[in-house]
Scaffold this motif. Structure first.
Motif, PDB file in Angstrom:
ATOM      1  N   TYR A  93     -27.630  21.813  -4.166  1.00 37.57           N
ATOM      2  CA  TYR A  93     -27.152  22.576  -3.021  1.00 37.57           C
ATOM      3  C   TYR A  93     -26.192  21.667  -2.283  1.00 37.57           C
ATOM      4  CZ  TYR A  93     -31.034  25.794  -3.787  1.00 37.57           C
ATOM      5  OH  TYR A  93     -31.900  26.675  -4.336  1.00 37.57           O
ATOM      6  N   GLN A  94     -25.133  22.251  -1.793  1.00 36.43           N
ATOM      7  CA  GLN A  94     -24.251  21.465  -0.949  1.00 36.43           C
ATOM      8  C   GLN A  94     -24.212  22.101   0.423  1.00 36.43           C
ATOM      9  OE1 GLN A  94     -22.884  18.902  -0.135  1.00 36.43           O
ATOM     10  NE2 GLN A  94     -21.899  17.753  -1.752  1.00 36.43           N
ATOM     11  N   PHE A  95     -23.268  21.666   1.221  1.00 40.11           N
ATOM     12  CA  PHE A  95     -23.255  22.073   2.616  1.00 40.11           C
ATOM     13  C   PHE A  95     -22.967  23.559   2.765  1.00 40.11           C
ATOM     14  CE2 PHE A  95     -22.010  17.575   2.519  1.00 40.11           C
ATOM     15  CZ  PHE A  95     -23.078  17.071   3.224  1.00 40.11           C
ATOM     16  N   ASN A  96     -23.771  24.197   3.594  1.00 36.75           N
ATOM     17  CA  ASN A  96     -23.609  25.614   3.884  1.00 36.75           C
ATOM     18  C   ASN A  96     -22.620  25.831   5.023  1.00 36.75           C
ATOM     19  OD1 ASN A  96     -24.916  27.895   5.905  1.00 36.75           O
ATOM     20  ND2 ASN A  96     -24.732  28.559   3.780  1.00 36.75           N
ATOM     21  N   GLY A  97     -22.442  24.804   5.841  1.00 35.21           N
ATOM     22  CA  GLY A  97     -21.522  24.947   6.967  1.00 35.21           C
ATOM     23  C   GLY A  97     -21.309  23.633   7.689  1.00 35.21           C
ATOM     24  N   LEU A  98     -20.479  23.679   8.711  1.00 29.97           N
ATOM     25  CA  LEU A  98     -20.170  22.508   9.528  1.00 29.97           C
ATOM     26  C   LEU A  98     -20.574  22.810  10.964  1.00 29.97           C
ATOM     27  CD1 LEU A  98     -16.527  21.911   8.236  1.00 29.97           C
ATOM     28  CD2 LEU A  98     -18.622  20.950   7.322  1.00 29.97           C
ATOM     29  N   PHE A  99     -20.939  21.761  11.692  1.00 25.52           N
ATOM     30  CA  PHE A  99     -21.222  21.970  13.109  1.00 25.52           C
ATOM     31  C   PHE A  99     -21.051  20.682  13.888  1.00 25.52           C
ATOM     32  CE2 PHE A  99     -25.256  20.217  11.823  1.00 25.52           C
ATOM     33  CZ  PHE A  99     -25.781  19.621  12.953  1.00 25.52           C
ATOM     34  N   ASP A 100     -20.863  20.835  15.175  1.00 26.21           N
ATOM     35  CA  ASP A 100     -20.777  19.702  16.088  1.00 26.21           C
ATOM     36  C   ASP A 100     -21.121  20.221  17.475  1.00 26.21           C
ATOM     37  OD1 ASP A 100     -19.931  17.731  17.935  1.00 26.21           O
ATOM     38  OD2 ASP A 100     -18.641  16.860  16.411  1.00 26.21           O
ATOM     39  N   ASP A 101     -22.248  19.799  17.990  1.00 22.31           N
ATOM     40  CA  ASP A 101     -22.722  20.307  19.274  1.00 22.31           C
ATOM     41  C   ASP A 101     -21.868  19.846  20.454  1.00 22.31           C
ATOM     42  OD1 ASP A 101     -24.810  21.632  18.054  1.00 22.31           O
ATOM     43  OD2 ASP A 101     -26.197  19.946  18.248  1.00 22.31           O
ATOM     44  N   VAL A 102     -21.078  18.776  20.261  1.00 26.83           N
ATOM     45  CA  VAL A 102     -20.275  18.236  21.363  1.00 26.83           C
ATOM     46  C   VAL A 102     -18.831  18.717  21.277  1.00 26.83           C
ATOM     47  CG1 VAL A 102     -19.433  16.142  22.472  1.00 26.83           C
ATOM     48  CG2 VAL A 102     -21.759  16.215  21.525  1.00 26.83           C
ATOM     49  N   GLU A 103     -18.184  18.458  20.131  1.00 30.22           N
ATOM     50  CA  GLU A 103     -16.777  18.803  19.978  1.00 30.22           C
ATOM     51  C   GLU A 103     -16.570  20.262  19.554  1.00 30.22           C
ATOM     52  OE1 GLU A 103     -14.208  16.840  20.612  1.00 30.22           O
ATOM     53  OE2 GLU A 103     -15.393  15.054  21.086  1.00 30.22           O
ATOM     54  N   GLY A 104     -17.603  20.875  18.989  1.00 32.52           N
ATOM     55  CA  GLY A 104     -17.473  22.255  18.536  1.00 32.52           C
ATOM     56  C   GLY A 104     -16.446  22.392  17.425  1.00 32.52           C
ATOM     57  N   PHE A 105     -15.686  23.491  17.441  1.00 30.82           N
ATOM     58  CA  PHE A 105     -14.707  23.758  16.391  1.00 30.82           C
ATOM     59  C   PHE A 105     -13.622  22.692  16.312  1.00 30.82           C
ATOM     60  CE2 PHE A 105     -15.770  28.486  16.916  1.00 30.82           C
ATOM     61  CZ  PHE A 105     -16.696  28.429  15.889  1.00 30.82           C
ATOM     62  N   LYS A 106     -13.367  21.980  17.400  1.00 27.03           N
ATOM     63  CA  LYS A 106     -12.293  20.994  17.422  1.00 27.03           C
ATOM     64  C   LYS A 106     -12.673  19.680  16.749  1.00 27.03           C
ATOM     65  CE  LYS A 106     -10.274  22.767  21.725  1.00 27.03           C
ATOM     66  NZ  LYS A 106      -9.844  22.425  23.096  1.00 27.03           N
ATOM     67  N   SER A 107     -13.866  19.608  16.207  1.00 27.07           N
ATOM     68  CA  SER A 107     -14.397  18.342  15.707  1.00 27.07           C
ATOM     69  C   SER A 107     -13.526  17.703  14.626  1.00 27.07           C
ATOM     70  CB  SER A 107     -15.810  18.548  15.166  1.00 27.07           C
ATOM     71  OG  SER A 107     -16.419  17.314  14.887  1.00 27.07           O
ATOM     72  N   LEU A 108     -13.078  18.477  13.638  1.00 23.28           N
ATOM     73  CA  LEU A 108     -12.252  17.902  12.573  1.00 23.28           C
ATOM     74  C   LEU A 108     -10.936  17.352  13.107  1.00 23.28           C
ATOM     75  CD1 LEU A 108     -12.572  20.150   9.376  1.00 23.28           C
ATOM     76  CD2 LEU A 108     -13.110  17.725   9.599  1.00 23.28           C
ATOM     77  N   GLY A 109     -10.489  17.867  14.235  1.00 21.94           N
ATOM     78  CA  GLY A 109      -9.256  17.371  14.834  1.00 21.94           C
ATOM     79  C   GLY A 109      -9.349  15.932  15.292  1.00 21.94           C
ATOM     80  N   ARG A 110     -10.583  15.421  15.428  1.00 22.59           N
ATOM     81  CA  ARG A 110     -10.773  14.007  15.809  1.00 22.59           C
ATOM     82  C   ARG A 110     -10.358  13.067  14.687  1.00 22.59           C
ATOM     83  NH1 ARG A 110     -14.863  12.744  19.614  1.00 22.59           N
ATOM     84  NH2 ARG A 110     -14.659  10.617  18.802  1.00 22.59           N
ATOM     85  N   LEU A 111     -10.363  13.569  13.454  1.00 20.14           N
ATOM     86  CA  LEU A 111      -9.972  12.745  12.308  1.00 20.14           C
ATOM     87  C   LEU A 111      -8.467  12.872  12.134  1.00 20.14           C
ATOM     88  CD1 LEU A 111     -12.876  13.744   9.889  1.00 20.14           C
ATOM     89  CD2 LEU A 111     -12.795  11.853  11.529  1.00 20.14           C
ATOM     90  N   ARG A 112      -7.728  12.161  12.955  1.00 19.20           N
ATOM     91  CA  ARG A 112      -6.287  12.366  13.087  1.00 19.20           C
ATOM     92  C   ARG A 112      -5.488  11.929  11.859  1.00 19.20           C
ATOM     93  NH1 ARG A 112      -5.493  13.644  18.362  1.00 19.20           N
ATOM     94  NH2 ARG A 112      -7.118  13.012  19.844  1.00 19.20           N
ATOM     95  N   ASN A 113      -6.079  11.098  11.003  1.00 22.84           N
ATOM     96  CA  ASN A 113      -5.363  10.624   9.814  1.00 22.84           C
ATOM     97  C   ASN A 113      -5.816  11.320   8.538  1.00 22.84           C
ATOM     98  OD1 ASN A 113      -3.694   8.469  11.004  1.00 22.84           O
ATOM     99  ND2 ASN A 113      -5.663   7.541  11.499  1.00 22.84           N
ATOM    100  N   LEU A 114      -6.687  12.312   8.670  1.00 22.67           N
ATOM    101  CA  LEU A 114      -7.221  12.991   7.497  1.00 22.67           C
ATOM    102  C   LEU A 114      -6.125  13.781   6.787  1.00 22.67           C
ATOM    103  CD1 LEU A 114      -9.801  13.595   5.879  1.00 22.67           C
ATOM    104  CD2 LEU A 114     -10.125  15.608   7.328  1.00 22.67           C
ATOM    105  N   GLU A 115      -5.890  13.444   5.517  1.00 21.80           N
ATOM    106  CA  GLU A 115      -4.839  14.097   4.734  1.00 21.80           C
ATOM    107  C   GLU A 115      -5.397  14.932   3.589  1.00 21.80           C
ATOM    108  OE1 GLU A 115      -2.170  11.084   3.449  1.00 21.80           O
ATOM    109  OE2 GLU A 115      -1.344  10.713   5.450  1.00 21.80           O
ATOM    110  N   ILE A 116      -6.543  14.519   3.030  1.00 21.97           N
ATOM    111  CA  ILE A 116      -7.115  15.215   1.876  1.00 21.97           C
ATOM    112  C   ILE A 116      -8.556  15.585   2.194  1.00 21.97           C
ATOM    113  CG2 ILE A 116      -7.677  15.076  -0.575  1.00 21.97           C
ATOM    114  CD1 ILE A 116      -5.565  12.863  -0.818  1.00 21.97           C
ATOM    115  N   LEU A 117      -8.882  16.859   2.070  1.00 18.25           N
ATOM    116  CA  LEU A 117     -10.233  17.351   2.323  1.00 18.25           C
ATOM    117  C   LEU A 117     -10.664  18.213   1.150  1.00 18.25           C
ATOM    118  CD1 LEU A 117     -12.681  17.698   4.202  1.00 18.25           C
ATOM    119  CD2 LEU A 117     -11.479  19.615   5.278  1.00 18.25           C
TER     120      LEU A 117
END
Length: 220
Positions: A131-155
């Motif tokens: 089983y892998q991840f069913n979803g993503l969450f962040d109780d503090v940053e919410g939906f904007k959480s991935l935006g914190r990874l400013r250098n992320l190029e490959i996902l």
């Protein structure tokens, strides 16, 4: 005598640099171990001993050589993270805030594929259902959480059980150039509006899904 003193200082500094090169910075080492701890907490209990076995609580261990981790040779910061195939509990979710310490991460592989090692693929020496991840969450940053990874190029989110709830997170990952989402079996209309903000995206792989609709094309 003075020349020997400066030579000794130079040798000490050189050894310090060489020692520092061996491993990622301490902040990120601790963050990797926190990440492992969390993954264990959402793993089927009988498989917990097989989670990221090279990520160990040993300060002498070179965390830049841990399985699934790569670092920048100069800064020693983590630039790539991959978990490989895991035996997670059903409906497990990844807390994105655990990734925030990795400010220079460029490649994040959350796919459910095993790692290639010496020409073969690493598989857990046990039987069961991945089983892998069913979803993503962040109780503090919410939906904007991935935006914190400013250098992320490959996902890579391939071979998970994601549904449409993931797209509000993805729209903030505006630094992305490559996004793999194959084999998630969405079977829903493509939420095109959620992808419009990914203006740097060059490669988008959606095969193995049941999307309908069209992909938005950016104008010049």
């Amino acid at each position: 005598m003075e020349g020997k003193f400066f030579l000794l200082i130079w040798v000490i500094l050189l050894l310090g640099q060489l020692h520092g090169y061996k491993s990622c910075i301490d902040k990120e080492r601790k963050a990797l171990l926190e990440l492992k701890k969390y993954i264990i907490s959402i793993t089927e209990e009988e498989y917990s001993d097989y989670v990221l076995p090279t990520w160990i609580y040993d300060t002498e261990s070179d965390c830049c050589c841990w399985e699934g981790v790569k670092c920048n040779r100069t800064s020693k910061r983590v630039t790539e993270i991959a978990f490989g195939a895991l035996y997670l509990r059903e409906s497990s979710r990844l807390n994105l805030s655990l990734l925030h310490p990795f400010e220079d991460v460029r490649n994040l592989n959350l796919s459910n594929y095993p790692w290639p090692i010496s020409g073969t693929y690493y598989q857990l020496p046990i039987s069961g259902t991945y089983y892998q991840f069913n979803g993503l969450f962040d109780d503090v940053e919410g939906f904007k959480s991935l935006g914190r990874l400013r250098n992320l190029e490959i996902l890579d989110l391939s071979c998970n059980s994601f549904n449409n709830s993931i797209f509000p997170f993805l729209k903030f990952a505006t630094s992305l150039r490559t996004l793999f989402m194959r084999d998630n079996n969405f079977n829903v209309p493509l939420p095109a509006e959620e992808l419009r903000d990914l203006t740097n995206l060059e490669i988008l792989v959606l095969s193995g899904n049941g999307f309908t609709g069209s992909i938005p094309v950016q104008g010049n």
